[in-house]
Design a protein around this motif. Structure first.
Motif, PDB file in Angstrom:
ATOM      1  N   MET A  19       0.828  -1.205   0.000  1.00 16.26           N
ATOM      2  CA  MET A  19       0.000   0.000   0.000  1.00 16.26           C
ATOM      3  C   MET A  19       0.858   1.249   0.000  1.00 16.26           C
ATOM      4  SD  MET A  19      -3.506  -0.410   2.106  1.00 16.26           S
ATOM      5  CE  MET A  19      -2.729   0.208   3.499  1.00 16.26           C
ATOM      6  N   ALA A  55       0.816   3.959  -2.896  1.00 17.41           N
ATOM      7  CA  ALA A  55       0.502   5.347  -2.538  1.00 17.41           C
ATOM      8  C   ALA A  55       1.610   6.270  -3.037  1.00 17.41           C
ATOM      9  CB  ALA A  55       0.314   5.481  -1.032  1.00 17.41           C
ATOM     10  N   VAL A  97       1.147   9.370  -5.786  1.00 17.21           N
ATOM     11  CA  VAL A  97       1.063  10.754  -5.296  1.00 17.21           C
ATOM     12  C   VAL A  97       1.348  11.772  -6.409  1.00 17.21           C
ATOM     13  CG1 VAL A  97       2.103  12.454  -3.763  1.00 17.21           C
ATOM     14  CG2 VAL A  97       1.404  10.261  -2.867  1.00 17.21           C
ATOM     15  N   ALA A 117      -8.226   3.120  -9.175  1.00 17.96           N
ATOM     16  CA  ALA A 117      -8.000   2.021  -8.231  1.00 17.96           C
ATOM     17  C   ALA A 117      -8.605   0.728  -8.758  1.00 17.96           C
ATOM     18  CB  ALA A 117      -8.591   2.376  -6.872  1.00 17.96           C
ATOM     19  N   THR A 145      -7.650   0.351  -3.287  1.00 23.15           N
ATOM     20  CA  THR A 145      -8.488   1.535  -3.045  1.00 23.15           C
ATOM     21  C   THR A 145      -7.928   2.344  -1.877  1.00 23.15           C
ATOM     22  OG1 THR A 145     -10.383   0.270  -3.813  1.00 23.15           O
ATOM     23  CG2 THR A 145     -10.853   2.322  -2.677  1.00 23.15           C
ATOM     24  N   ALA A 203      -4.847   2.387  -0.827  1.00 22.77           N
ATOM     25  CA  ALA A 203      -3.574   2.984  -1.241  1.00 22.77           C
ATOM     26  C   ALA A 203      -3.823   4.261  -2.038  1.00 22.77           C
ATOM     27  CB  ALA A 203      -2.763   1.993  -2.061  1.00 22.77           C
ATOM     28  N   ILE A 204      -4.833   4.209  -2.925  1.00 19.88           N
ATOM     29  CA  ILE A 204      -5.137   5.386  -3.742  1.00 19.88           C
ATOM     30  C   ILE A 204      -5.722   6.504  -2.874  1.00 19.88           C
ATOM     31  CG2 ILE A 204      -6.584   6.224  -5.641  1.00 19.88           C
ATOM     32  CD1 ILE A 204      -4.438   4.557  -6.795  1.00 19.88           C
ATOM     33  N   VAL A 205      -6.556   6.125  -1.900  1.00 15.59           N
ATOM     34  CA  VAL A 205      -7.081   7.142  -0.976  1.00 15.59           C
ATOM     35  C   VAL A 205      -5.923   7.811  -0.236  1.00 15.59           C
ATOM     36  CG1 VAL A 205      -8.345   7.446   1.193  1.00 15.59           C
ATOM     37  CG2 VAL A 205      -9.386   6.185  -0.673  1.00 15.59           C
ATOM     38  N   ALA A 206      -4.936   7.003   0.172  1.00 16.26           N
ATOM     39  CA  ALA A 206      -3.760   7.550   0.856  1.00 16.26           C
ATOM     40  C   ALA A 206      -3.027   8.531  -0.062  1.00 16.26           C
ATOM     41  CB  ALA A 206      -2.827   6.425   1.286  1.00 16.26           C
ATOM     42  N   ALA A 207      -2.843   8.127  -1.323  1.00 15.04           N
ATOM     43  CA  ALA A 207      -2.139   8.998  -2.273  1.00 15.04           C
ATOM     44  C   ALA A 207      -2.914  10.298  -2.479  1.00 15.04           C
ATOM     45  CB  ALA A 207      -1.954   8.272  -3.599  1.00 15.04           C
TER      46      ALA A 207
END
Lengths: 264, 163
Positions: free
Chosen positions: A159, A163, A167, A215, B8, B10-14
């Motif tokens: 994760m 992430a 970014v 996602a 999902t 991970a993308i929310v974190a990004a």
């Protein structure tokens, strides 16, 4: 946006750059703990010299480190000034009601300032010389013992990697949507806080929708390529612990010893 | 579908990090009006978002000037507040009440951040508590109707549960 350049990594081949990310991660974490051992000018001077030497070894311009201090400058000044004005003890130079300037207060102010700068320099050093993805690898490795406690370490590391990977992409996307909405007449960052917050609605909705679609596509792509969880996955980037990493650890042990010897 | 849950989040974190960086440049320090704090309300709509918010806080703080300090205390603040909210509102269905509880938890547990600054720099505890709590209260408070509205359009739970 330029103020806080994401992932401040600066490519280089210095001795510090080439260290194992695990060594750098452990060392900077350890530094933040041993800094609390310093309580007189000898110990602070030692830590200051040590940090400056480390900064020198990175071959990165000093201004990059100063830039790390800038966003914190108000908090630092505020804390230091309060420390100077409300500490009693030692010789009193000035007094007005509860406000006083004493030699002890000035000394404490200098120490607190040093502590801020030292921590910021060391944290900046880590992010300037280590690629974000190497950091995740190091974190994954160091957390690995926790798998015995059923902590999903591989999943957490994955994760983090995803992430970090997304970014910059999502930053671009955010900018793009903001510009698109500006073209339609939305004012970002103008008016009072209510108006500023209201302006983010037309930003958040398209941003969430496009991110969730991304996602979904990524998850499908991963499963189509046979992703089945962390167990048994091999790594493209391997970590190698070298003599120089052991030297760093030993240096920190010596530094800790010296701090314990020199402190009051 | 475990991969989707993972990706999902991970993308929310990004997204949390991207919004922190792009939309609000004044994010670190005593007074924080971090626009990305509205993301904390995601956990109200589905508690599976907690891990994504936590990861976002972790990554955002990885590049904060105080480094590990901010990671440990920032993560503790967010996770404890979110978990407390989830536990307290287990039987509550109304999303407005859940968001209000969420805000109270974030405001209350702001003392963790004030304590961090007190511990490391002998900074005034109550003053920083006030600053951080105010930042959370204002942003998350105004964020309530915003996130509710966004949820009506985007349906956060559907994305997470894959329905």
């Amino acid at each position: 946006m330029d103020k806080l350049i994401f992932g401040r990594y600066i490519p280089g081949t210095s001795w510090i750059h080439r260290l194992d990310p695990r060594a750098k991660l452990l060392a900077t974490m350890f530094f933040i703990i041993i800094i609390f051992l310093a309580n007189n000018w000898q110990t602070y001077l030692l830590l200051l010299l040590f940090t400056l030497l480390a900064v020198k070894l990175t071959d990165i311009k000093f201004s990059f480190f100063i830039n790390g201090v800038k966003p914190m400058i108000w908090l630092i000044l505020f804390t230091v000034v309060l420390q100077v004005l409300f500490t009693s003890g030692g010789e009193t130079y000035f007094q007005w009601g509860p406000i006083m300037v004493t030699s002890q207060g000035l000394l404490n102010g200098v120490f607190i300032f040093c502590r801020f700068v030292l921590i910021i320099f060391m944290s900046t050093l880590l992010t300037l010389t280590t690629m974000p993805l190497s950091l995740t690898d190091a974190i994954e490795y160091l957390l690995r013992p926790l798998t015995k406690l059923k902590v999903p370490v591989y999943e957490i590391a994955l994760m983090l990697s995803i992430a970090l990977r997304f970014v910059p992409t999502l930053m671009d996307e955010t900018e793009k949507i903001m510009n698109a909405q500006r073209a339609r007449g939305v004012d970002f960052g103008e008016g009072n806080i209510f108006q500023q917050m209201k302006a983010i609605v037309p930003l958040l909705i398209p941003l969430f929708v496009s991110s969730f679609n991304r996602a979904e596509e990524l998850a499908t792509a991963m499963e189509a390529r046979g992703y089945q969880g962390g167990e048994g996955r091999t790594k493209y980037r391997q970590l190698h612990w070298q003599t120089s990493d052991t030297i760093v650890m030993l240096t920190f042990a010596v530094l800790t010893g010296a701090l314990i010897f020199l402190r009051n | 579908m475990k991969t989707k849950y993972l990706v999902t989040n991970a993308i929310v974190a990004a997204l949390y990090v991207a919004v922190t960086v792009v939309v609000a440049p004044i994010s670190y320090g005593a007074v924080q009006f971090r626009l990305s704090e509205v993301f904390n309300h995601l956990a109200v709509f589905n508690k599976k978002y907690i891990i994504g918010i936590g990861t976002g806080v972790f990554v955002a703080n990885l590049f904060s000037p105080l480094g590990w300090y901010d990671i440990v205390f920032g993560l503790a603040h967010s996770l404890i507040s979110l978990i407390a909210m989830t536990l307290l509102t287990r039987h509550v269905k109304n999303e407005w009440i859940k968001m209000a509880v969420n805000i109270s938890m974030f405001v209350f547990f702001s003392f963790i951040i004030a304590w961090e600054l007190k511990l490391a720099f002998d900074a005034p505890f109550w003053l920083n508590y006030g600053f951080v709590a105010l930042g959370e209260l204002v942003v998350m408070g105004i964020g309530m109707p915003i996130m509710k509205y966004v949820n009506d359009k985007v349906h956060f739970t559907q994305y997470m549960e894959g329905k």
